[in-house]
Design a protein around this motif. Structure first.
Motif: not given
Lengths: 286, 279
Positions: A43-65
């Motif tokens: 479960l961790a193997f499949l979900v971890l990369p997706l969570l990493a995507l969330l961690v790396r997301t530039p949330w402040s720029d997100l609305p513009d993107q």
């Protein structure tokens, strides 16, 4: 998968085995440790990369993107093409699955292997194969071009073709499995009562295997939505016409990795929303 | 006599099915399928480099895809000149190679197709010394063999009846084409913006597109599958190729020697015969 559980239970009376209800509502206390630990690692193997995507997301720029027109254009095209590819797969894939499951013919095993081949083929190879077949200069494509003036590469229809090529095996496998598990005696009863074989298929078989078809369609749709290699090889990349989300993500990664992460997030959210929504509605309904 | 083989066939089919089904599940989750040109480069056995006077061990070179033919030749020359050495290559898009290097991929030398991609590496302090430009590449139009559409200039590509493919503006060849087009105030709507120069060329090789704007070296490498048409505007968008030794190089002496070979008269001969321009 829940649909498989159910068909397994339906097949029980034939084998005379004990009929069991679907196992639900068990808690972790019953699970032996040698199973539980690898399961959680899986479960961790499949979900971890997706969570990493969330961690790396530039949330402040997100609305513009996300408010840029090109993102919506790519997303709209992605949804449209994936749905069209699923529709194509249903129309020709369900009969193909029926043929594989219900009709004995020489070389059936080979045909089945060929049908599943696009699953394991590198998608780029799929794209090259499609170009050789349906390209402007392809084996079939040159006739399409000279007789009807139809060329598929670089068109939206080409995207649908590429996605259907890669996604249809998911549907065929799923439907064939369900058909094999479904009791053929219902169809036989229908035919002895005077129904034609096609009527029996339409009125008896189809409703019987509906959950399997739904599961296969969802899988095919999700695969089509994420299709990259065959699409970019066969249909090219032009905004608004053939540039789907995965292509937009790939090209964004070349120049602006943050934009690529934001786009990936959109695709992820859409996929999760649809998969979760469809599962609840069709795949667990009894 | 046929029975066992038939049975084996069936079993293979079944195994195929099972693998197919599990692949299905994996693919559906990953929803990604780019399986081509992975530029891992993790296969380099770490160089030994024990003696100082004589070169030995492995040199790992990360180089732009357009350098594949000429660098492979140069690698063989290097191994011949320095017995006991081995040159391993990882060819790929300069951007992804740069990303692997800054991500810690074990490499000794990086040869990029643009100063911009080299800058990604130097900005992170991953290069040893200053990168040097070793060749330059110019754009050319690739047309079908025999040039049936009589393409003679960049302006001819704006003809609506022609199917033209360009590289995406995000990748170096696309940026260069864009520069040449805007410089000459031409508006060109291609049928596709391809993800790299080889993909653009392939579309012409397969006769799916009538023309593509690619590098001179790619037209050269394609042989008689395409015909090259030079255009004067290409001088406005010449790409410099920088090469640098990397800081984490485990075989510094051999890396230096390889770079020296690339920049030597001998190396330049190999590169210019592939269509590159001298710096």
């Amino acid at each position: 998968m829940t649909s498989l559980d159910r068909t397994g239970a339906a097949a029980d009376p034939r084998t005379g085995g004990p009929r069991r209800r679907r196992a639900g509502g068990r808690n972790f206390r019953g699970a032996p440790l040698p199973l539980l630990v690898p399961a959680l690692i899986g479960l961790a193997f499949l979900v971890l990369p997706l969570l990493a995507l969330l961690v790396r997301t530039p949330w402040s720029d997100l609305p513009d993107q996300l408010t840029s027109a090109s993102v919506w254009q790519a997303l709209r095209l992605s949804l449209l093409c994936a749905t069209a590819a699923t529709a194509v797969s249903l129309v020709i894939g369900v009969p193909l699955a029926w043929l594989l499951a219900r009709v004995e013919f020489p070389g059936r095993g080979v045909v089945r292997a060929l049908v599943t081949l696009p699953l394991v083929l590198p998608p780029v190879v799929g794209g090259v194969a499609l170009l050789s077949a349906l390209g402007r200069n392809g084996v079939v494509g040159q006739w399409l071009d000279s007789w009807f003036g139809i060329t598929l590469p670089f068109t939206t229809a080409g995207v649908v073709v590429a996605e259907a090529f890669v996604a249809m095996p998911f549907l065929v496998i799923s439907v064939e499995g369900t058909l094999r598990a479904a009791d053929p005696r219902f169809e036989e009863a229908a035919t002895t009562l005077g129904a034609s074989r096609f009527t029996a298929f339409r009125r008896v078989t189809l409703p019987l295997i509906a959950p399997g078809i739904a599961a296969g369609a969802v899988l095919a749709w999700a695969r089509a939505l994420g299709e990259f290699g065959a699409t970019i090889t066969f249909a090219g990349n032009f905004p608004g016409r053939t540039q789907t989300m995965p292509l937009a993500v790939y090209l964004a990664l070349q120049s602006d990795p943050e934009a690529a992460i934001a786009l990936s997030l959109v695709l992820l959210a859409v996929s999760i929303a649809v998969l979760a929504g469809l599962r609840d509605r069709w795949m667990t309904a009894s | 006599m046929t029975t066992p083989s038939v049975r084996r066939n069936r079993r293979t089919t079944r195994i195929l099915q099972v693998t197919g089904a599990s692949a299905a599940a994996l693919l559906a989750v990953s929803a990604c399928s780019s399986s081509d040109d992975s530029s891992g480069g993790s296969d380099s056995s770490s160089a030994s480099a024990s003696s100082s006077d004589k070169l030995s061990g492995t040199v790992t070179v990360f180089a732009a895809a357009s350098l594949q033919e000429s660098f492979t030749t140069l690698g063989k020359q290097f191994e011949k000149q320095h017995p006991g050495t081995k040159v391993t290559f990882s060819f790929g898009g300069s951007d992804s190679l740069a990303a692997s290097i800054t991500g810690g991929a074990p490499a000794d030398v990086f040869a990029a197709a643009s100063p911009k991609t080299m800058k990604i590496v130097t900005d992170k302090g991953a290069a040893a010394g200053t990168p040097a430009t070793f060749v330059r590449n110019q754009l050319e139009i690739a047309t079908l063999p025999g040039n049936p559409d009589k393409v003679a200039s960049l302006k001819d590509l704006t003809n609506k009846d022609l199917k033209v493919v360009l590289c995406a503006k995000e990748v170096p060849c696309g940026a260069a084409a864009d520069k040449a087009l805007t410089g000459s105030k031409l508006k060109l709507t291609p049928v596709s913006y391809e993800q790299d120069v080889k993909a653009a060329l392939t579309k012409v090789e397969l006769k799916e597109a009538d023309a593509a704007v690619v590098y001179k070296t790619d037209v050269h490498a394609a042989g008689d599958k395409v015909e090259g048409v030079e255009f004067p505007e290409s001088t406005q968008a010449i790409n410099d190729y920088p090469i640098a030794q990397l800081k984490d190089s485990k075989n510094s002496a051999a890396a230096k020697a390889f770079i020296a070979l690339v920049r030597s008269a001998e190396g330049q001969k190999v590169l210019t015969s592939a269509g590159f321009l001298k710096p």
